[in-house]
Every structure is written in structure tokens, then in C-alpha cells.
Design a protein around this motif. Structure first.
Motif, short mmCIF file in Angstrom:
data_model
loop_
_atom_site.label_atom_id
_atom_site.label_comp_id
_atom_site.label_asym_id
_atom_site.label_seq_id
_atom_site.Cartn_x
_atom_site.Cartn_y
_atom_site.Cartn_z
N PHE A 152 1.59 7.89 4.89
CA PHE A 152 0.81 6.50 5.36
C PHE A 152 0.10 7.00 6.64
N GLN A 153 -1.27 6.70 6.57
CA GLN A 153 -1.92 7.14 7.80
C GLN A 153 -2.95 5.94 8.28
N PRO A 154 -2.36 4.81 8.62
CA PRO A 154 -3.44 3.97 9.21
C PRO A 154 -4.40 4.20 10.27
N THR A 155 -5.41 3.67 10.21
CA THR A 155 -6.41 3.71 11.32
C THR A 155 -6.97 2.43 11.77
N ILE A 156 -6.50 2.17 12.82
CA ILE A 156 -7.03 0.89 13.76
C ILE A 156 -8.36 0.84 14.34
N LEU A 157 -9.24 0.08 13.96
CA LEU A 157 -10.64 0.03 14.33
C LEU A 157 -10.57 -1.19 15.28
N ARG A 158 -10.83 -1.16 16.48
CA ARG A 158 -11.00 -2.31 17.38
C ARG A 158 -12.59 -2.52 17.65
N PHE A 159 -13.01 -3.70 16.73
CA PHE A 159 -14.40 -4.05 16.89
C PHE A 159 -14.72 -4.69 18.01
N GLY A 160 -15.89 -4.38 18.44
CA GLY A 160 -16.64 -4.98 19.66
C GLY A 160 -16.90 -6.46 19.19
N THR A 161 -17.66 -7.30 19.90
CA THR A 161 -18.19 -8.62 19.96
C THR A 161 -19.45 -8.44 18.82
N ILE A 162 -19.12 -9.03 17.63
CA ILE A 162 -20.09 -8.72 16.65
C ILE A 162 -21.24 -9.75 16.60
N ALA A 206 1.00 -1.17 0.09
CA ALA A 206 -0.04 -0.08 -0.13
C ALA A 206 0.69 1.32 0.09
N LYS A 207 1.95 1.37 0.94
CA LYS A 207 2.77 2.43 0.82
C LYS A 207 3.48 2.45 -0.27
N GLY A 208 3.86 1.70 -1.00
CA GLY A 208 4.52 1.38 -2.43
C GLY A 208 3.51 2.15 -3.51
N ASN A 237 0.84 -2.74 16.09
CA ASN A 237 2.07 -2.19 16.30
C ASN A 237 2.90 -2.07 15.00
N ILE A 238 2.67 -2.74 13.95
CA ILE A 238 3.43 -2.73 12.68
C ILE A 238 3.01 -1.61 12.14
N LEU A 239 1.66 -1.34 11.98
CA LEU A 239 1.04 -0.34 11.33
C LEU A 239 1.40 0.97 12.06
N MET A 240 1.22 1.03 13.32
CA MET A 240 1.54 2.27 14.15
C MET A 240 3.00 2.99 13.83
N GLU A 241 3.83 1.86 13.88
CA GLU A 241 5.29 2.07 13.65
C GLU A 241 5.51 2.66 12.32
N SER A 242 4.69 2.40 11.38
CA SER A 242 4.91 2.82 10.10
C SER A 242 4.30 4.31 9.44
N VAL A 243 3.70 4.84 10.74
CA VAL A 243 2.81 6.04 10.29
C VAL A 243 3.88 6.99 9.92
N SER A 244 3.50 7.67 8.66
CA SER A 244 4.25 9.00 8.22
C SER A 244 3.38 9.94 7.53
N GLY A 286 -6.24 9.51 10.78
CA GLY A 286 -4.99 8.93 10.65
C GLY A 286 -3.83 8.68 11.69
N GLY A 287 -3.55 7.41 11.84
CA GLY A 287 -2.70 7.25 13.08
C GLY A 287 -3.25 6.97 14.38
N GLU A 288 -4.76 6.82 14.35
CA GLU A 288 -5.55 6.67 15.60
C GLU A 288 -6.00 5.36 15.81
N ILE A 289 -6.20 4.99 16.88
CA ILE A 289 -6.97 3.69 17.25
C ILE A 289 -8.18 3.91 18.07
N ILE A 290 -9.21 3.39 17.29
CA ILE A 290 -10.68 3.65 17.59
C ILE A 290 -11.39 2.48 18.04
N ASN A 291 -12.12 2.29 19.21
CA ASN A 291 -12.97 1.29 19.54
C ASN A 291 -14.28 1.36 18.90
#
Length: 286
Positions: free
Chosen positions: A142-152, A87-89, A132-139, A211-216
Motif C-alpha cells: 500500500f503506497q499512498p501518494t499525497i498531492l498538496r494542490f496549490g490555490t486552484i 483499498a488495502k483490503g 498522517n493516517i495514510l503515511m502511517e499505513s504505508v507498506s 509511493g509514500g511521497e508527499i508532493i506539492n
């Protein structure tokens, strides 16, 4: 995504067939790339023309991930690194990753995105490592967003009956039994359709907000114990009975704070757990 006018590329190995997307296969804005995302050539082919990536694929849930831990690491972790690198490439800036509230593991506190993580399974450990891999690669590019899903829960194109609300509702209808192991464990529940809406919102909002955020992803009023959830089922299937099998070996217990998703994405679930249970009842009986 298609209904909102976006062009969509689906990349999938279709392990479970194409049934869930059969009505969409000829959509003018849809391109399908069949293949395994562990193959870098397939990922590169899928990434052509992409401006954003939503990474949903993986082996999901504690039991499935425990079957072959090496495979779990390969699929859930190593492939995430590959997909992010490709994706970054390709100049993709917006990258949404499907993580899980199970990373919180076991805690008596109400947990937010900054809380200490306590993974107790290979599944949750693979999710944290990917985060961790994604958050360490923030630039800036490249702006990853982490979505932590509840129990679906809830009905979908390929409904899963290993999910606790779906499973216990189906058991209540078919066997007149709602079998609990313990029941005091907390879970944050959310309907699959609301998860889709949250992903769509994360795509739509300005990148600087996510970008660069973790969201429940879930809602504060759907933090319930498994017993409370079972009692909701019993209320709608009154000829069933709750059977308590005693404490469970599953130690997961977590209540989650969802204030951030409300403020950042302006997200409010449309489904209540009672509506979701009724949906399962109606579909199973039909």
C-alpha cells in the motif's frame, strides 16, 4: 484518464448533479457508482475491479468546513480512513490523495514538503490528519501518494466562484471592482487543468518514485501575492478598479517550493495565471 485508455470508476454522491460528466456517461470505459463514501458498502461496491484509487472527495475550503466541524471531520478524515482500509483490503497499491498547500498556513519562508506545517483552519487540520493516517499505513502493498494542490483557478465542468482568482475576475467584469482584503498574502496558484495533468502523471510514473511521497502541485513562477494577482486581472480588465478594504482576518500566507514535482513527475504547468484570467473573462462574457 479515459483519453489515456484507462478504465475509470467514478464514485460520487452527485450533490451538484451530473452535468459535468453528462458527455461521458455512456463511455465504454466508464462505470458510475452513485453514493456517499461515508457508507462502507458503497465504497466496497465502488472499489470492485479497482487497481488504483484517486481520492478527491471532501468538503473543501475554510468557510465551508467551518459551518459544521463535526461533519467536516466525518467527511474529510473518518471517510479517508475507511476508503484507505477498503483499498488495502482489495489489494490496491497505488492510492493518490488530494491534499492542499493550505496545510502550510502562515509563514514568511518558502516552504517545501519537509517544512513545518502550521494549519490555521479546520480544513487544513483535516487534511494534515488524513495525510498522517495514510503515511502511517504505508507498506510494500500500500503506497499512498499525497498531492498538496496549490490555490486552484480556471474553468471546469462545475466552475467554483469561491476561488479567489475566479471570484475577483468575475467581480471585475460584472461590478468593475476588484475587492482586496490586505493583499500582501502569498498564494501558490495553479490551473485546474494542470492539477488534472499532475494527477495523471502521478498515475503513470513508476510507483517506486511516488509511493509514500508527499508532493506539492504547482509552479514556482505562480507564487504571487493577492495584490499581484489582482493587478494581473486589472491589466486585462482595465475599466475595473482595485479596492483595498484593509487587513483581512484570513491569516493564510505561504510561498511554496515546487522543485520536487518538476523532478519526480517531470511536471510543468501549461497554463499561466494570465491565461487563466483570460479564460474566465471569455467564459463569463459569453
Amino acid at each position: 484518464l479515459l483519453e489515456s485508455g484507462l478504465k475509470v470508476i467514478i464514485m460520487d454522491n452527485f450533490l451538484f448533479g451530473r452535468g459535468p460528466i453528462s458527455a461521458l456517461e455512456n463511455h465504454k470505459n466508464l462505470r458510475i457508482v452513485e453514493g456517499d463514501f461515508r457508507n462502507i458498502d458503497t465504497v466496497v461496491r465502488g472499489m470492485q475491479e479497482a487497481e488504483a484509487v484517486i481520492h478527491l472527495g471532501g468538503i473543501v475550503g475554510d468557510p465551508a468546513c467551518a459551518v459544521d466541524e463535526e461533519l467536516t471531520i466525518e467527511v474529510n478524515l473518518a471517510a479517508t480512513r475507511t476508503i484507505a482500509d477498503v483499498a488495502k483490503g482489495h489489494g490496491v497499491t497505488r492510492f493518490i490523495y488530494a491534499s492542499s498547500c493550505s496545510v502550510y498556513g502562515e509563514s514568511d519562508d518558502i516552504l517545501n514538503e519537509s517544512s513545518t506545517l502550521n494549519p490555521i483552519s479546520i480544513y487544513s487540520k483535516s487534511k494534515i490528519a488524513s495525510e498522517n493516517i495514510l503515511m502511517e499505513s504505508v507498506s510494500p502493498n500500500f503506497q499512498p501518494t499525497i498531492l498538496r494542490f496549490g490555490t486552484i483557478y480556471g474553468f471546469s465542468g462545475r466552475t467554483r466562484f469561491d476561488l479567489v482568482v475566479n471570484l475577483l475576475t468575475a467581480m471585475a467584469i460584472k461590478e468593475s471592482k476588484i475587492t482586496l482584503f490586505g493583499g500582501d498574502q502569498w498564494r501558490p496558484f495553479i490551473h485546474v487543468q494542470d492539477v488534472s495533468e499532475a494527477v495523471l502523471q502521478a498515475m503513470k510514473v513508476p510507483l517506486h518514485r511516488v509511493g509514500g511521497e508527499i508532493i506539492n502541485i504547482g509552479s514556482n513562477d505562480q507564487n504571487l501575492t493577492l495584490r499581484q494577482m489582482a493587478e494581473e486581472i486589472l491589466d486585462l480588465v482595465p475599466d475595473a478598479e482595485i479596492i483595498d478594504m484593509g487587513p483581512d482576518s484570513d491569516q493564510r500566507n505561504y510561498r511554496v517550493d515546487f522543485n520536487k514535482v518538476e523532478s519526480v513527475l517531470k511536471f510543468h504547468p501549461k497554463w499561466s495565471i494570465r491565461q487563466g484570467i483570460q479564460q474566465i473573462i471569455d467564459e463569463v462574457r459569453n
